[in-house]
Enzyme design. Sequence first.
Site, PDB file in Angstrom:
ATOM      1  N   GLY A  61       0.720  -1.305   0.046  1.00 23.82           N
ATOM      2  CA  GLY A  61      -0.057   0.114  -0.037  1.00 23.82           C
ATOM      3  C   GLY A  61       0.973   1.236   0.033  1.00 23.82           C
ATOM      4  O   GLY A  61       1.973   1.241   0.341  1.00 23.82           O
ATOM      5  N   CYS A  88       5.266  -6.307   1.369  1.00 23.35           N
ATOM      6  CA  CYS A  88       5.728  -4.942   1.251  1.00 23.35           C
ATOM      7  C   CYS A  88       5.263  -4.174   2.357  1.00 23.35           C
ATOM      8  O   CYS A  88       5.612  -4.324   3.605  1.00 23.35           O
ATOM      9  CB  CYS A  88       5.142  -4.221  -0.071  1.00 23.35           C
ATOM     10  SG  CYS A  88       5.960  -2.887  -0.499  1.00 23.35           S
ATOM     11  N   TYR A  89       4.406  -3.208   2.230  1.00 23.45           N
ATOM     12  CA  TYR A  89       3.626  -2.564   3.278  1.00 23.45           C
ATOM     13  C   TYR A  89       3.096  -3.469   4.522  1.00 23.45           C
ATOM     14  O   TYR A  89       3.382  -3.227   5.781  1.00 23.45           O
ATOM     15  CB  TYR A  89       2.675  -1.555   3.001  1.00 23.45           C
ATOM     16  CG  TYR A  89       1.804  -0.899   4.140  1.00 23.45           C
ATOM     17  CD1 TYR A  89       2.409   0.186   4.815  1.00 23.45           C
ATOM     18  CD2 TYR A  89       0.679  -1.636   4.713  1.00 23.45           C
ATOM     19  CE1 TYR A  89       1.887   0.900   5.755  1.00 23.45           C
ATOM     20  CE2 TYR A  89      -0.327  -0.807   5.711  1.00 23.45           C
ATOM     21  CZ  TYR A  89       0.568   0.500   6.262  1.00 23.45           C
ATOM     22  OH  TYR A  89      -0.095   1.113   7.116  1.00 23.45           O
ATOM     23  N   HIS A 178       7.053  -8.455  -4.100  1.00 21.96           N
ATOM     24  CA  HIS A 178       5.645  -8.455  -4.397  1.00 21.96           C
ATOM     25  C   HIS A 178       5.577  -9.908  -5.274  1.00 21.96           C
ATOM     26  O   HIS A 178       5.890 -10.108  -6.307  1.00 21.96           O
ATOM     27  CB  HIS A 178       5.024  -7.609  -5.404  1.00 21.96           C
ATOM     28  CG  HIS A 178       4.730  -6.307  -4.911  1.00 21.96           C
ATOM     29  ND1 HIS A 178       3.557  -5.950  -4.225  1.00 21.96           N
ATOM     30  CD2 HIS A 178       5.647  -5.451  -4.536  1.00 21.96           C
ATOM     31  CE1 HIS A 178       3.624  -4.778  -3.430  1.00 21.96           C
ATOM     32  NE2 HIS A 178       4.845  -4.276  -3.890  1.00 21.96           N
ATOM     33  N   GLU A 180       3.142 -11.608  -5.902  1.00 24.04           N
ATOM     34  CA  GLU A 180       1.766 -11.757  -6.975  1.00 24.04           C
ATOM     35  C   GLU A 180       2.000 -11.217  -8.260  1.00 24.04           C
ATOM     36  O   GLU A 180       1.402 -11.379  -9.368  1.00 24.04           O
ATOM     37  CB  GLU A 180       0.624 -10.819  -6.160  1.00 24.04           C
ATOM     38  CG  GLU A 180       0.786  -9.406  -6.147  1.00 24.04           C
ATOM     39  CD  GLU A 180       1.578  -8.940  -4.980  1.00 24.04           C
ATOM     40  OE1 GLU A 180       2.638  -9.522  -4.423  1.00 24.04           O
ATOM     41  OE2 GLU A 180       1.448  -7.495  -4.616  1.00 24.04           O
ATOM     42  N   ASP A 237     -21.040 -11.905 -18.935  1.00 18.52           N
ATOM     43  CA  ASP A 237     -21.761 -11.880 -17.603  1.00 18.52           C
ATOM     44  C   ASP A 237     -23.281 -11.872 -17.430  1.00 18.52           C
ATOM     45  O   ASP A 237     -23.660 -12.886 -16.736  1.00 18.52           O
ATOM     46  CB  ASP A 237     -21.167 -10.355 -16.741  1.00 18.52           C
ATOM     47  CG  ASP A 237     -19.640 -10.357 -17.126  1.00 18.52           C
ATOM     48  OD1 ASP A 237     -19.011 -11.118 -17.399  1.00 18.52           O
ATOM     49  OD2 ASP A 237     -19.291  -9.172 -17.100  1.00 18.52           O
ATOM     50  N   LYS A 379     -13.549 -12.612 -13.956  1.00 15.77           N
ATOM     51  CA  LYS A 379     -14.363 -12.967 -15.387  1.00 15.77           C
ATOM     52  C   LYS A 379     -13.753 -14.291 -15.818  1.00 15.77           C
ATOM     53  O   LYS A 379     -14.286 -15.068 -16.498  1.00 15.77           O
ATOM     54  CB  LYS A 379     -13.540 -11.796 -16.254  1.00 15.77           C
ATOM     55  CG  LYS A 379     -14.342 -11.723 -17.658  1.00 15.77           C
ATOM     56  CD  LYS A 379     -14.974 -10.757 -17.971  1.00 15.77           C
ATOM     57  CE  LYS A 379     -15.850 -10.600 -19.163  1.00 15.77           C
ATOM     58  NZ  LYS A 379     -16.731  -9.449 -19.090  1.00 15.77           N
TER      59      LYS A 379
END
Length: 523
Positions: A61, A88-89, A178, A180, A237, A379
């Site tokens: 963040g 991280c944060y 990170h 991710e 959707d 999605k």
Amino acid sequence: MNYQNHQIREKILIVDYGSQVTKLIARRVRELGAFSEIINPLRLERIKDIKIYKGIILSGGPSTVVNSPQKKIPKILINAKIPILGICYGLQLLAITFGGKVITKKTLREFGKAEVKKKNNSLLTRNFFDDNASSVWMSHQDAVSHIPRNFNLVGSTKNSKFTIIENKNKKYYGVQFHPEVTHTKKGKILLKNFIYLICNLKKKWRISSQKNVLINKIKNIVKNENKVICALSGGVDSSVTAILVHKAIKSKLKCIMVDTGLMRKNEFKKSFRLFKKKYKLNVSIIKASSLFLKKLKNVHDPEKKRKIIGQLFIKIFESEAKKIKNVKYLAQGTLYPDIIESKSVTGSITSKIKSHHNVGGLPKKMNLELIEPLKDFFKDEVRKLGKSLGVSDEILNKHPFPGPGLAIRIPGKITKEKIKIVQEADEIFINNLIDKNYYKKIWQAYAALLPVRTVGVMGDSRTFEYICLLRAVISDDGMTADSFFFPKKFLDDISNKIVNNVKGVNRVVYDITTKPPSTIELE
Ligand code: XMP
């Protein structure tokens, strides 16, 4: 809003401290077969039973813990005695909460690639290092300078000594980089270790296993003579929503397709036939193209166009819904990214670029209860769910199409003639993408009509006609985008075909701008 899906027992909670990539954490965790939910830290108190989570990930963040000793991990998370991974944060918060120190210094900053060197073994880093090093992606200004007591060092980079830390007993882990993002080469392995070795998740989660759960849930909600209505556009959707709800309650679902006249060529009729014949939906088309055209006459302003279309759509849908007896529910194809409220964490109000009109975005005052079966999913998961429901690839592989339709692909005044030109050019472009096997590689593609006429020559005659703009982008979620690379031959052919077959166009251009600074649509 319900923040917890109680049907899924084994899952990971992601506390969103405002990182741009929090959604990516949730996606990665799900790709690894574990269900994940994102929560704004300000809403943690709403969680009735924190124990339904097997692990907690604290995101990165923009905030800093430096000189803010009051910033701590919320008590509810500590008291839960569940494994925590701080990113991280999140790592800095972990350090400061348990008595460590975080400082800010220019020499400690790291942006982009870095190499973590292994210092000690850890369950978190099993198979993460090659030759005691691993390539990671960093984005930080502050760094941990002292780790709390009972924490051990696992890995360091040149600038940041405490890049990976752990408290093995409490199962608390922190990483400065990170995992991710794909730039962290073995980030997925690290997340997998956290989920399966540290949090001990047993079963893999699959969206297809949710099919019957969702159908039963809808059956249990819609009882007796009550009916459900659904605004069906033919996009992924709303189609998957309608087919799912139909499987549960059959003819008690009534679908309405509002024909605004702003769809792709023949698309509406084709979708209607498919829904009626193949999926046996109770569906009707409301023809409203003249009304839309009348209301849009002489309107130039993009925001005005969007508002007119949105409001008219709602008005028509509402008046049709009133004609149906016993309607109690409205089914909508809301997706998980639509309900994540991550932005408010930082207090920053993101500036409005465009007011999105979604066929699902119907007003609350309709006094109907909402059924949003896809609201927990991304999605790509909805596409998989659709597949398990037998929805055809023709629907599932469709590129996204905006609610206001072709209106926002015709900058300036909209006329019947211009709509026809766009539809013709778009059909040629899309069919060629399909023929040449480009369609599936592209996230979204379309033809637009620029409100400029230029001089050309055809045969021996001078022409003075419109410019057709082609756009084709690759993207993950539409938030950022890159133009798709076509070989010159393809562009030459498509330009030829459009100019030769679409009356009113004598020039074709290909948009190569990225988003940002541009957007995907023109308006
Ligand atoms: P932009 O143009 O903002 O578009 O880069 C990002 C994605 O959103 C789609 N889009 C919309 N979708 N209603 C929608 O349902 C809208 O009003 C709308 N405006 C843009 C766009 O097609 C792209 O996929």
